[in-house]
Write a protein that holds these residues in place. Structure first.
Motif, mmCIF file in Angstrom:
data_model
loop_
_atom_site.group_PDB
_atom_site.id
_atom_site.type_symbol
_atom_site.label_atom_id
_atom_site.label_comp_id
_atom_site.label_asym_id
_atom_site.label_seq_id
_atom_site.Cartn_x
_atom_site.Cartn_y
_atom_site.Cartn_z
ATOM 1 N N VAL A 253 33.472 43.419 37.860
ATOM 2 C CA VAL A 253 33.789 42.392 38.861
ATOM 3 C C VAL A 253 32.837 41.210 38.725
ATOM 4 O O VAL A 253 33.241 40.039 38.820
ATOM 5 C CB VAL A 253 33.748 42.999 40.273
ATOM 6 N N GLU A 254 31.564 41.499 38.475
ATOM 7 C CA GLU A 254 30.593 40.416 38.276
ATOM 8 C C GLU A 254 30.954 39.582 37.046
ATOM 9 O O GLU A 254 30.907 38.346 37.085
ATOM 10 C CB GLU A 254 29.198 40.994 38.127
ATOM 11 N N GLY B 71 33.715 37.053 37.493
ATOM 12 C CA GLY B 71 33.386 35.878 38.291
ATOM 13 C C GLY B 71 33.089 34.639 37.472
ATOM 14 O O GLY B 71 33.122 33.523 37.991
ATOM 15 N N ALA C 117 36.879 41.027 47.446
ATOM 16 C CA ALA C 117 35.729 40.316 48.001
ATOM 17 C C ALA C 117 35.290 39.165 47.105
ATOM 18 O O ALA C 117 34.700 38.184 47.584
ATOM 19 C CB ALA C 117 34.566 41.286 48.204
ATOM 20 N N ARG C 118 35.601 39.272 45.808
ATOM 21 C CA ARG C 118 35.251 38.212 44.856
ATOM 22 C C ARG C 118 36.438 37.317 44.511
ATOM 23 O O ARG C 118 36.351 36.501 43.605
ATOM 24 C CB ARG C 118 34.688 38.838 43.575
ATOM 25 N N ARG D 59 41.831 33.712 37.452
ATOM 26 C CA ARG D 59 41.077 34.722 36.719
ATOM 27 C C ARG D 59 41.985 35.871 36.284
ATOM 28 O O ARG D 59 43.048 36.085 36.861
ATOM 29 C CB ARG D 59 39.948 35.261 37.601
ATOM 30 N N GLN E 126 36.121 45.603 46.098
ATOM 31 C CA GLN E 126 35.147 44.709 45.486
ATOM 32 C C GLN E 126 35.815 43.520 44.816
ATOM 33 O O GLN E 126 35.314 42.396 44.866
ATOM 34 C CB GLN E 126 34.290 45.489 44.490
ATOM 35 N N GLU F 175 31.356 47.502 39.310
ATOM 36 C CA GLU F 175 30.496 46.421 39.790
ATOM 37 C C GLU F 175 30.180 45.435 38.675
ATOM 38 O O GLU F 175 30.221 44.216 38.861
ATOM 39 C CB GLU F 175 29.197 46.995 40.369
#
Length: 281
Positions: free
Chosen positions: A142-143, A146, A191-192, A152, A188, A139
């Motif tokens: 992934v953040e 962003g 989703a990003r 990316r 995850q 988590e």
């Protein structure tokens, strides 16, 4: 990936062959740079807190390889931030006891150190001992991803191991690694809007010297599909502090040798690194 053909018009499968642990010691760094010079690697994953990373970073940046952050929470180099043995880290992750702010700070610090020493954004991110996919770590990772503009960095996905033909103990090891969070990381990431790799190869028990590694390599290359990632851990020369030193040297001998060239030709496989591999979200 676009199709690629040899002179006879036969289609090649293209794989991304990544060497892990750059920065761990001088023998590992020399092995990776040596294989890069022979065109036998696509990329190298960097332990940015490792004792030799700073000294070797410029040569690595000039190597033409894809370069990634080998996110580390288990190998102690005296760095700041969470670090514990893998078994303890896994237990803490699944008990949701990993400190989120400390994880975020360590990920950002490792990313910044990579960018400062290499001079650019990483092409991809994976994890030392696959820690990047654990609960809490994934988590925070992934953040952190962003904040990068497109395109990316892509993330290594261990969730589709190509284990056909391998003995049960190695198939089991590959599936255990995948079960430790690959599906959740993939979900995850998608989703990003983050890209992930396709099939995953290179899992074995780090035993058996050249004969065993050559046997596993034959099976991996026979099972791989276009866009898959094959990890390796080569070294040129010994390091008495590295428990895997002998097998790392065996990997270098196989990867840099004529037998590897013969296998690549036999299975019609090309080692590439110019594009992100496999699947995407």
């Amino acid at each position: 990936m676009d199709s690629q053909f040899n002179a006879a018009g036969t289609e090649y499968r293209r794989i991304v062959l990544c060497a892990d642990d750059f920065g761990m010691n001088a023998a590992v760094d020399a092995g990776i740079l040596g294989l890069a010079g022979r065109g036998r690697l696509s990329g190298a994953s960097c332990l940015v807190d490792g004792p030799t990373f700073e000294a070797g970073a410029r040569r690595l940046a000039d190597s033409g390889l894809q370069l990634g952050l080998h996110l580390n929470f288990t190998e102690s180099f005296g760095q700041a931030g969470p670090c514990q043995p893998l078994s303890s880290l896994i237990a803490s992750a699944y008990l949701r006891r990993l400190p989120r702010r400390a994880l975020q700070a360590s990920i950002e610090r490792q990313l910044r150190r990579f960018e400062y020493r290499i001079g650019r954004v990483p092409d991809y991110v994976d994890g030392h001992q696959h820690v990047h996919q654990l609960p809490g770590v994934r988590e925070a990772l992934v953040e952190a991803m962003g904040r990068y503009p497109e395109p990316r960095p892509w993330l290594r996905d261990t969730g589709n191991p190509r284990a056909a033909g391998l003995p049960l103990r190695l198939r089991a090891k590959a599936w255990v690694i995948a079960a430790l969070g690959a599906a959740s990381l993939r979900r995850q990431a998608r989703a990003r809007g983050l890209r992930t790799s396709g099939g995953f190869l290179g899992v074995y028990d780090f035993q058996g010297g050249v004969p065993a590694y050559l046997s596993w390599m034959r099976r991996w290359l026979g099972a791989c599909r276009d866009g898959d990632v094959l990890m390796c851990h080569p070294a040129l020369g010994p390091d008495p502090r590295d428990a895997l030193s002998a097998q790392r040297q065996a990997e270098f001998e196989v990867l840099g040798g004529e037998a590897m060239a013969d296998l690549l030709a036999h299975y019609r496989i090309s080692i590439v690194g110019a594009q992100a591999p496999g699947s995407s979200g």
